[in-house]
Design an enzyme around this catalytic site. Structure first.
Site, PDB file in Angstrom:
ATOM      1  N   HIS A 156     111.650  -3.448  21.862  1.00 45.64           N
ATOM      2  CA  HIS A 156     112.948  -2.067  21.562  1.00 45.64           C
ATOM      3  C   HIS A 156     113.378  -2.258  19.876  1.00 45.64           C
ATOM      4  O   HIS A 156     114.154  -1.491  19.659  1.00 45.64           O
ATOM      5  CB  HIS A 156     114.070  -2.999  22.374  1.00 45.64           C
ATOM      6  CG  HIS A 156     113.758  -2.858  23.696  1.00 45.64           C
ATOM      7  ND1 HIS A 156     113.467  -1.543  24.688  1.00 45.64           N
ATOM      8  CD2 HIS A 156     113.460  -4.192  24.070  1.00 45.64           C
ATOM      9  CE1 HIS A 156     113.263  -2.386  25.842  1.00 45.64           C
ATOM     10  NE2 HIS A 156     113.472  -3.638  25.591  1.00 45.64           N
ATOM     11  N   SER A 277     106.958   9.956  -5.120  1.00 48.40           N
ATOM     12  CA  SER A 277     107.590  11.197  -5.274  1.00 48.40           C
ATOM     13  C   SER A 277     107.724  12.330  -6.969  1.00 48.40           C
ATOM     14  O   SER A 277     107.551  11.547  -7.813  1.00 48.40           O
ATOM     15  CB  SER A 277     109.225  10.752  -4.684  1.00 48.40           C
ATOM     16  OG  SER A 277     109.846  12.322  -5.179  1.00 48.40           O
ATOM     17  N   LYS A 283     109.847   6.194  -6.074  1.00 43.71           N
ATOM     18  CA  LYS A 283     109.165   5.902  -4.964  1.00 43.71           C
ATOM     19  C   LYS A 283     107.948   5.907  -4.941  1.00 43.71           C
ATOM     20  O   LYS A 283     107.440   5.510  -5.402  1.00 43.71           O
ATOM     21  CB  LYS A 283     109.706   7.796  -4.359  1.00 43.71           C
ATOM     22  CG  LYS A 283     111.280   7.856  -3.674  1.00 43.71           C
ATOM     23  CD  LYS A 283     111.609   7.201  -2.732  1.00 43.71           C
ATOM     24  CE  LYS A 283     111.193   7.021  -1.168  1.00 43.71           C
ATOM     25  NZ  LYS A 283     111.230   8.453  -0.451  1.00 43.71           N
ATOM     26  N   GLU A 290     100.879   7.639   7.139  1.00 40.57           N
ATOM     27  CA  GLU A 290     101.677   8.833   7.381  1.00 40.57           C
ATOM     28  C   GLU A 290     100.718  10.335   7.948  1.00 40.57           C
ATOM     29  O   GLU A 290     100.226  11.204   8.976  1.00 40.57           O
ATOM     30  CB  GLU A 290     102.971   9.847   6.830  1.00 40.57           C
ATOM     31  CG  GLU A 290     104.194   8.962   6.327  1.00 40.57           C
ATOM     32  CD  GLU A 290     104.521   9.233   4.926  1.00 40.57           C
ATOM     33  OE1 GLU A 290     105.842   8.291   4.992  1.00 40.57           O
ATOM     34  OE2 GLU A 290     104.582   9.861   4.507  1.00 40.57           O
TER      35      GLU A 290
END
Ligand code: ARG
Length: 462
Positions: A156, A277, A283, A290
């Site tokens: 979970h 970024s 970043k 992804e």
């Protein structure tokens, strides 16, 4: 001129001609089309359509074409023809004149296209298996070098019990084993030869289809000519296997994206496989993972596309079937690329061992083992579960881990608890105790590693 010139008085409308063409994408079948054409020419000798001499001449020209097109693979798509079968025939006639026009006797593009595609799929399957093996080898190597790294395992998405990072790596190894096995199954099922089925009903020429199948290393000829030219189950097989394979890679990506988040911080990516970024200077993003996760969608799309295309198609060949190729080609490319990127990631990530270890310790992930300890002292598990629940509440309240709790406090919850409890619930001890087959103990993970290495991953004989 079109292949069907005789019956038509007018030439094809230009936009429709373009719409109808598959050469833009089926040019990749050129080698298979030539090889199948050579095999067919041999059958035509046996069918008394060609003499031995003629067959030799045709084979020679086709081999020259094969050599040229191997050097210039983009040549076919430069020509304004409908498809790759037309291109090969046209080239043959260009070089051989009238004799070249005999090759299409008894054959149709309907049995040709599916034969070519099956031959192509065989090669792709072999290549995919090789890439899966490479990725598995990277996982095994990473597992070997990180065997002592302990981290929290999750259910979970809540920290549940301590595991080894190596065990996590080998979980993906297992999924990839199943992907390979599905690919081998689909290879076995597709390996029958449709050539000789003609347009839909076989041919009147006396062709030995068994010999023809042998010639191209198929296990057997297909059994039914209607089914032969309309069957694309093998495309669905590969696409569903690719969908499952991409789902595995997507879960792998999701796990690592989470492990690399500031919230967990278990792993770092080196600069060369991350992106920044344009706005936020701090970043460093896991784009590589992804993208794998994102590309899973287009592979599912290809599977759904072909399923919908085939649903409701009457027997036998219909032009809808030309839609079988683009999604398949794209899905296979996507899967191969994603496998290679996943290998790169697993090779390059660095583990923050201390954070992994501390997080495994912080999260009361030894609560089950404390309950097991009570069981060893004669308490029924259900009661032990309840008692430990209360102890955890107290520990949360005191802001300490279970192993940091004072013995006297523990005894207030259950007086069978003795000093030996601290050794029992120490993280190293817990991991060592989870020693059932397939568990997280070092002994078991070493067994899994040995088994993984024993399998000869890199070889696969077609
Ligand atoms: N290009 C077609 C395909 O990819 C094969 C040609 C069959 N055409 C035909 N008119 N019967 O499926």
């Amino acid at each position: 001129m079109n292949l069907w010139g005789g019956r038509f008085s007018n030439s094809t409308e230009n936009n429709f001609k373009k719409f109808n063409q598959s050469i833009k994408f089926d040019y990749i079948l050129v080698k298979e089309d030539i090889k199948a054409s050579i095999a067919w020419s041999k059958s035509l000798v046996q069918g008394k359509v060609l003499t031995n001499q003629e067959q030799i001449q045709i084979e020679k020209q086709l081999n020259i074409l094969l050599k040229n097109v191997t050097e210039q693979p983009n040549d076919p798509k430069k020509m304004d023809v409908e498809d790759i079968h037309t291109w090969v025939e046209k080239k043959l006639v260009e070089n051989l004149g009238e004799l070249g026009k005999k090759l299409h006797t008894g054959r149709s593009r309907n049995d040709q296209v599916t034969t070519d595609l099956k031959l192509w799929c065989r090669i792709q399957i072999k290549n995919l298996i090789k890439n899966i093996c490479n990725f598995q080898n990277q996982l095994v190597e990473k597992a070997e070098t990180t065997i002592d790294v302990i981290m929290p395992g999750y259910t979970h998405l809540q920290r549940a019990q301590p595991i080894r990072f190596a065990h996590w790596c080998l979980a993906y190894y297992e999924m990839l084993e199943r992907d390979k096995s599905r690919l081998k199954d689909s290879l076995h099922r597709l390996n029958t030869c449709p050539l000789g089925s003609g347009a839909l009903s076989g041919t009147s020429w006396n062709i030995d289809r068994k010999a023809l199948a042998d010639n191209m290393n198929f296990n057997a000829p297909t059994n039914n000519s209607l089914d032969s030219v309309s069957d694309r189950d093998y495309v669905i097989d590969i696409l569903s296997t690719a969908s499952i394979g991409m789902m595995h890679l997507s879960r792998f990506s999701e796990d690592l994206i989470f492990f690399s988040s500031n919230e967990s911080n278990y792993i770092n990516f080196p600069d060369d496989i991350t992106s920044g970024s344009s706005l936020m200077p701090q970043k460093k993003n896991p784009d590589i993972l992804e993208l794998i996760r994102g590309k899973c969608g287009r592979v599912y799309g290809a599977l759904i596309g072909i399923l919908v295309t085939l649903k409701g198609l009457p027997l036998a060949y219909n032009k809808d079937l030309q839609e079988d190729k683009e999604g398949l080609i794209d899905a296979i490319n996507t899967w191969n690329n994603s496998l290679n990127m996943a290998s790169l990631v697993i090779k390059k990530i660095q583990l923050n061992k201390t954070i992994c270890y501390q997080s495994a310790q912080e999260s009361y992930s030894n609560a089950t083992d404390l309950a097991d300890y009570l069981v060893t002292k004669g308490i029924a598990f259900r009661n032990a579960h309840y008692i430990v629940g209360k102890i955890v509440l107290k520990a949360i309240d005191m802001k300490v881990t279970l192993e940091k709790m004072n013995l006297n406090i523990l005894k207030q919850f259950c007086n069978v608890i003795e000093n030996d409890v601290f050794q029992y619930i120490a993280i190293e001890k817990i991991i060592q105790n989870h020693n059932t087959y397939g568990g997280v103990s070092k002994e078991q993970v070493l067994i899994a590693l040995r088994n993984a290495k024993k399998k000869n991953n890199t070889k696969y004989i077609l």
